[in-house]
Design an enzyme around this catalytic site. Structure first.
Site, PDB file in Angstrom:
ATOM      1  N   ASP A 147      -0.620  -0.610   6.010  1.00 22.99           N
ATOM      2  CA  ASP A 147      -0.518   0.098   7.296  1.00 22.99           C
ATOM      3  C   ASP A 147      -1.594  -0.400   8.257  1.00 22.99           C
ATOM      4  OD1 ASP A 147      -2.685   1.252   6.492  1.00 22.99           O
ATOM      5  OD2 ASP A 147      -2.193   3.268   6.663  1.00 22.99           O
ATOM      6  N   ASP A 151       0.812  -0.987  -0.016  1.00 25.42           N
ATOM      7  CA  ASP A 151       0.045   0.180  -0.175  1.00 25.42           C
ATOM      8  C   ASP A 151       1.067   1.165   0.013  1.00 25.42           C
ATOM      9  OD1 ASP A 151      -2.470   1.678   0.389  1.00 25.42           O
ATOM     10  OD2 ASP A 151      -1.821   1.861   2.293  1.00 25.42           O
ATOM     11  N   ASP A 205      -6.797  -1.625   5.087  1.00 22.00           N
ATOM     12  CA  ASP A 205      -6.288  -2.670   4.228  1.00 22.00           C
ATOM     13  C   ASP A 205      -6.545  -4.038   4.769  1.00 22.00           C
ATOM     14  OD1 ASP A 205      -4.857  -1.174   2.421  1.00 22.00           O
ATOM     15  OD2 ASP A 205      -3.405  -0.700   4.092  1.00 22.00           O
TER      16      ASP A 205
END
Length: 612
Positions: free
Chosen positions: A507, A315, A511
């Site tokens: 993080d 990400d 997600d």
């Protein structure tokens, strides 16, 4: 050394001394048998008891049964010294195993010390020490210097430093102030804090972490599962083989003593304890070593898969970048007198938008509200205000175009804020999410390990592509929703992967879906993030990207040690088994093939504890 280990060592030394003494005492017959039974029972009584209990429970075929059968058989055929020595060396191997397990447990035991014993709860009658599990959400607790934070919460009074080393592996303390969130398991170092709890104890960070570590052994690696299945079928097979070896050849040559002796030797050689013990011990050591570095791995299956990673998907925001907006460029150079940032900061003085906050931060001081009038926000465009009697506009190119102001085109990636005063263009400010300083080196290190790097982000194409180019990523996909990331992982990466694994590093805030769908979900900087701790397979407890490569290295090292142990143990046992059947190998070679291999494999497995 623990008390039980000291006791075992004393037994081993006493039995060894008596065995040596027996060698010099000239007795024969029953007295000689009784003489050797003394050191045998001193060192091996627990093995005999365990074998008997296993038989009574129907769990016959284990290493204790094999050792008991082989050594009692040696007594039957009159090989008293060999029987004692085999049991003695077996217990030496067991002692090495216990010491190794104890050492690997210490690193996890240090993590277990994060469990708080009590909480200082504020009540109408004053401060009462109580069980953390009984503290309701929204209560106020007091944490004194030297005490461990018992429950997640928010500081309402006091400033202090927190030691988070047990959680993150980070040696430097972290400062906290009123309004900041703090997590359970860290240690308050310098001053008393009043904290309002935001979670129940069972939902706090410390409880979730402890649950992960305590249950990590439930998820076995494929190597462990293979060894377990192997031992379940292997042990009965070798017992049957030993019985056939003791019975069939003597029917043809009549040498019962010779073939029974070889069958007993065959039993000692065939004991699979080196494999059964050293393989899980290697994974346990790897998990323990990783935990000391602030890397939580939920099971040995994930530790094994981590070393097989073929692609790491990142990400962007909060993983490769800091996740905070910062002014990275002010143009043109004529704006160096500070007029541009001064006008922009005052025009943005009332806005709570992160972009406005980053401009005020770059200004370096609080804007003087008395200089500002008629602040007006223009949705999707920017703001305008009267600053020192001048009309100031701060916004995007569309805002400038609608006001009839020609603005320069910004080439830098990021959010561009154009600034004008009384219709005159002053310049622009570029605001970007800063790339983490270690990100480029981590991508480079992954490439050295033949791991492909991909970035999936919901950010605009120019921003995502700029970050990817800066870091040297292999590919990037931008403007993705969380569902798009999951689809890309499944359709584009996992389906095209060969034998390697696809890991996603995020993080942990938004997600969770993709962390759960990747072969391996790695939560970056997930300290205190419930969704990440639940969904991820590997949790890196702070924001240091370097721990990603460290985790992969620990996995590869552990897998290599496991392979070495399996190959070495099987090769030595196969060779000595053949020699045993042929009558070349004696009980002494059998001892080395069993316990010697166990000791060497356990010593090799202990290397998994090392993380450098």
């Amino acid at each position: 050394m623990k008390k039980s280990e000291k006791k075992s060592l004393i037994r081993i030394i006493a039995a060894a001394a008596l065995l040596i003494a027996c060698h010099f005492i000239p007795l024969e017959g029953i007295p000689r048998l009784l003489m050797y039974l003394v050191p045998y029972l001193i060192v091996g009584y627990d093995v005999i008891l365990k074998a008997v209990k296993g038989i009574l429970k129907g769990q016959v075929f284990d290493e204790s049964f094999l050792m008991a059968l082989a050594t009692v058989g040696a007594f039957v055929i009159g090989e008293y010294p060999e029987a004692v020595f085999v049991m003695l060396f077996f217990q030496v191997g067991e002692l090495f195993e216990h010491i190794a397990v104890g050492k690997s447990r210490k690193s996890i035991a240090a993590l277990m010390d994060i469990r708080p014993d009590s909480a200082n709860l504020e009540t109408e009658d004053g401060i009462v020490e109580t069980d953390p599990e009984e503290v309701p959400v929204g209560s106020v607790i007091v944490i004194k210097p030297g005490e461990r934070v018992p429950i997640d919460g928010e500081v309402i009074e006091g400033e202090s430093s927190l030691d988070t080393a047990a959680l993150t592996g980070e040696s430097l303390p972290r400062g906290v102030h009123p309004g900041e969130a703090i997590i359970s398991g860290s240690v308050n170092m310098t001053a008393t804090l009043r904290v309002r709890t935001t979670k129940e104890f069972g939902e706090s960070t410390v409880s979730k972490i402890l649950d992960l570590v305590e249950n990590s052994s439930a998820n076995k690696a494929r190597s462990e599962s293979f060894i377990t299945r192997f031992a379940r079928w292997y042990t009965p097979a070798v017992v049957a083989g030993a019985v056939l070896l003791a019975v069939i050849p003597p029917l043809f040559d009549g040498q019962w003593y010779k073939w029974i002796h070889q069958a007993l030797t065959f039993l000692v050689i065939s004991c699979p304890c080196a494999l059964v013990l050293s393989v899980p011990l290697s994974f346990f050591g790897g998990i323990g070593g990783a935990s000391r570095q602030g890397i939580l791995i939920k099971g040995s299956n994930y530790l094994e898969d981590l070393g097989k990673t073929e692609t790491v998907v990142f990400d962007k925001t909060g993983t490769l970048t800091k996740g905070s907006f910062t002014v990275t460029r002010i143009a043109p150079a004529a704006a160096d007198d500070g007029r541009l940032i001064d006008r922009a900061a005052h025009a943005e003085c009332d806005s709570t938008h992160p972009i406005a906050e980053s401009i005020r931060k770059a200004f370096g001081k609080a804007p003087d509200r008395a200089r500002v009038e008629k602040v007006e926000e223009h949705s999707g465009r920017g703001v305008s205000a009267v600053v020192d009697g001048s009309i100031v506009r701060a916004g995007n190119a569309l805002m400038m175009e609608e006001a009839g102001i020609e603005c320069a085109k910004a080439s830098a990636a990021g959010t561009v804020v154009h600034v004008s005063e009384n219709g005159n263009y002053l310049g622009h400010i570029v605001i970007s999410d800063e790339v983490k300083p270690e990100a480029a080196s981590v991508v480079s290190e992954l490439r050295k390990r033949s791991i492909r790097t991909v970035m999936l982000t919901g950010d605009r194409a120019e921003v995502g592509e700029s970050v990817a180019a800066e870091l040297g990523l292999d590919s990037v996909c931008t403007e993705l929703l969380p569902a798009d990331k999951v689809k890309h992982i499944e359709d584009e990466l996992r389906s095209k992967s060969q034998n390697g694994k696809v890991a996603f590093a995020g993080d942990g805030i938004n997600d969770a879906p993709v962390l759960a769908r990747a072969d391996l979900g790695i939560a970056m900087g997930a300290l205190g993030s419930d969704a990440a701790i639940e969904a991820a397979d590997v949790v890196l407890m702070d924001d240091d990207l370097n721990k990603l490569t460290k985790a992969i290295d620990i996995s590869r090292r552990t897998n290599r040690i496991v392979r070495e142990n399996i190959i070495f143990a099987l090769a030595v046992k196969a060779a000595v088994l053949v020699l045993g059947v042929l009558g070349v190998a004696t009980m002494w070679e059998a001892v080395f093939a069993d316990v010697g291999v166990l000791v060497l494999c356990v010593l090799n497995a202990m290397r998994a504890l090392k993380t450098k």
